[in-house]
Design a protein around this motif. Structure first.
Motif, PDB file in Angstrom:
ATOM      1  N   PRO A 112      34.973  39.994  33.602  1.00 35.34           N
ATOM      2  CA  PRO A 112      35.712  38.752  33.306  1.00 35.34           C
ATOM      3  C   PRO A 112      35.462  37.684  34.370  1.00 35.34           C
ATOM      4  O   PRO A 112      35.647  37.927  35.567  1.00 35.34           O
ATOM      5  CB  PRO A 112      37.172  39.206  33.307  1.00 35.34           C
ATOM      6  CG  PRO A 112      37.135  40.695  33.133  1.00 35.34           C
ATOM      7  CD  PRO A 112      35.870  41.139  33.826  1.00 35.34           C
ATOM      8  N   GLU A 124      37.806  30.911  30.255  1.00 31.56           N
ATOM      9  CA  GLU A 124      37.582  32.345  30.366  1.00 31.56           C
ATOM     10  C   GLU A 124      36.241  32.715  29.738  1.00 31.56           C
ATOM     11  O   GLU A 124      36.001  32.449  28.555  1.00 31.56           O
ATOM     12  CB  GLU A 124      38.718  33.121  29.692  1.00 31.56           C
ATOM     13  CG  GLU A 124      40.116  32.734  30.175  1.00 31.56           C
ATOM     14  CD  GLU A 124      40.289  32.889  31.678  1.00 31.56           C
ATOM     15  OE1 GLU A 124      39.676  33.812  32.252  1.00 31.56           O
ATOM     16  OE2 GLU A 124      41.021  32.077  32.276  1.00 31.56           O
ATOM     17  N   THR A 126      32.896  35.908  29.918  1.00 31.71           N
ATOM     18  CA  THR A 126      32.628  37.306  30.223  1.00 31.71           C
ATOM     19  C   THR A 126      31.142  37.467  30.521  1.00 31.71           C
ATOM     20  O   THR A 126      30.301  37.044  29.716  1.00 31.71           O
ATOM     21  CB  THR A 126      33.016  38.228  29.051  1.00 31.71           C
ATOM     22  OG1 THR A 126      34.395  38.045  28.725  1.00 31.71           O
ATOM     23  CG2 THR A 126      32.783  39.685  29.426  1.00 31.71           C
TER      24      THR A 126
END
Length: 350
Positions: A112, A124, A126
């Motif tokens: 993350p 956000e 990944t």
């Protein structure tokens, strides 16, 4: 410091030079999987992308760049979980987050990455193992790209602010004086019987701190300025004025400066309009910015006004700009015969 174009060019060159440095195809396969594909893509947050679209595919020995197209990176508050020493985060040019991959990610591993913006927002992402694909560049948009009208408005606002700052600092402040009593001279008595002292006045040292860009040309006068029909104004009308124009291919700025000479009345701008002299047709003003106190320009003070228009296609067509005094005041500023011809090579930026 490298800019975005330089950084992207270096990334592209690295892809070309690394295979050459390997020398032979067998050596190439030792560090780069067969069929490996670098990618340069966009991530539009305003379209609410899926979780898979928020994945950034990274590969050891390659630099991936997350570019914030409408924001600045807050590196101190940006976090990456589970990477250890395998990935290093760096910041470039304010809006570039460099993801330096020095170790391998395991198949299926997900790290993350929470990117912090300086305005407090977060994004956000990944990080995943790239396998045969690597995201060398991901351009992130929080908002839709600006429309043509929004781009024109933003340019006009920037030009208006730039030209007013330049006029105020480079020209108005240069003329200021500082005065102090001459200590060597004893006080003397004037005709009124009041003691007076002599003063020595010197110009205030001032450095503007910036120069105009080469594409922006400053001209002394856009046209013939009158106040109540008097050229340049004067004591009879209680005001002096001047006009300056700034030319660029897309937009032109007309700056008016006024000096109030009326001890009994402040000056405040009221209605204004730019018109074609031949037809009287009103011309659209993109931005009008005033450096005038809310209570008006007091006696002995200067006010600045900036008007931004689309640069006319004809350099010989004549225009007139008129500014009235607020609340029905008698002083009317008019700049007649303005033309916006393209500057020649001999017109340098100052």
């Amino acid at each position: 410091m490298m800019n975005r174009t330089t950084l992207r060019t270096m990334l592209q060159l690295s892809l070309l030079l690394l295979p050459l440095a390997a020398g032979v195809a067998s050596a190439r396969s030792s560090w780069l999987p067969e069929g490996w594909q670098p990618e340069d893509r966009e991530l539009r947050l305003y379209e609410r992308p899926s979780a898979s679209e928020r994945e950034v595919r990274v590969t050891r020995r390659f630099l991936s760049v997350v570019e914030l197209m409408d924001g600045q990176v807050d590196l101190a508050r940006t976090t990456l979980e589970g990477a250890g020493e395998r990935i290093r985060l760096k910041q470039q040019d304010g809006n570039l987050l460099l993801v330096d991959v020095v170790g391998d990610l395991e198949p299926g591993e997900r790290l993350p990455l929470s990117v912090a913006y300086r305005d407090g927002q977060r994004m956000e992402l990944t990080l995943v193992r790239g396998e045969l694909r690597t995201d060398l560049s991901v351009r992130v948009y929080q908002r839709p790209p600006p429309t043509k009208e929004e781009q024109e408005a933003a340019l006009a606002a920037s030009l208006a602010g730039l030209t007013l700052d330049y006029e105020e600092h480079e020209h108005l402040l240069k003329g200021r004086m500082t005065c102090s009593p001459e200590e060597s001279e004893a006080p003397r008595v004037g005709g009124s019987g009041i003691q007076e002292s002599r003063f020595r006045c010197e110009p205030v040292a001032h450095d503007c701190g910036f120069k105009l860009p080469a594409w922006l040309h400053r001209r002394e006068s856009a046209g013939r300025l009158t106040i109540n029909g008097v050229e340049g104004g004067g004591g009879k009308v209680g005001m002096m004025g001047n006009s300056i124009s700034y030319w660029m291919p897309y937009q032109t700025v007309v700056v008016l400066s006024v000096f109030n000479m009326d001890p009994e009345r402040r000056w405040r701008p009221g209605e204004y309009a730019l018109r074609r002299e031949a037809t009287g047709e009103t011309v659209r003003l993109h931005t009008v910015k005033m450096e005038v106190p809310e209570e008006g320009v007091d006696l002995g003070a200067v006010g600045l006004m900036s008007f931004v228009i689309d640069t006319p296609s004809s350099g010989t067509e004549r225009f007139a700009l008129e500014v009235l005094e607020k609340d029905g005041g008698p002083r009317r500023i008019r700049v007649e015969g303005m033309t916006f011809e393209k500057p020649g090579k001999e017109t340098p930026a100052r």
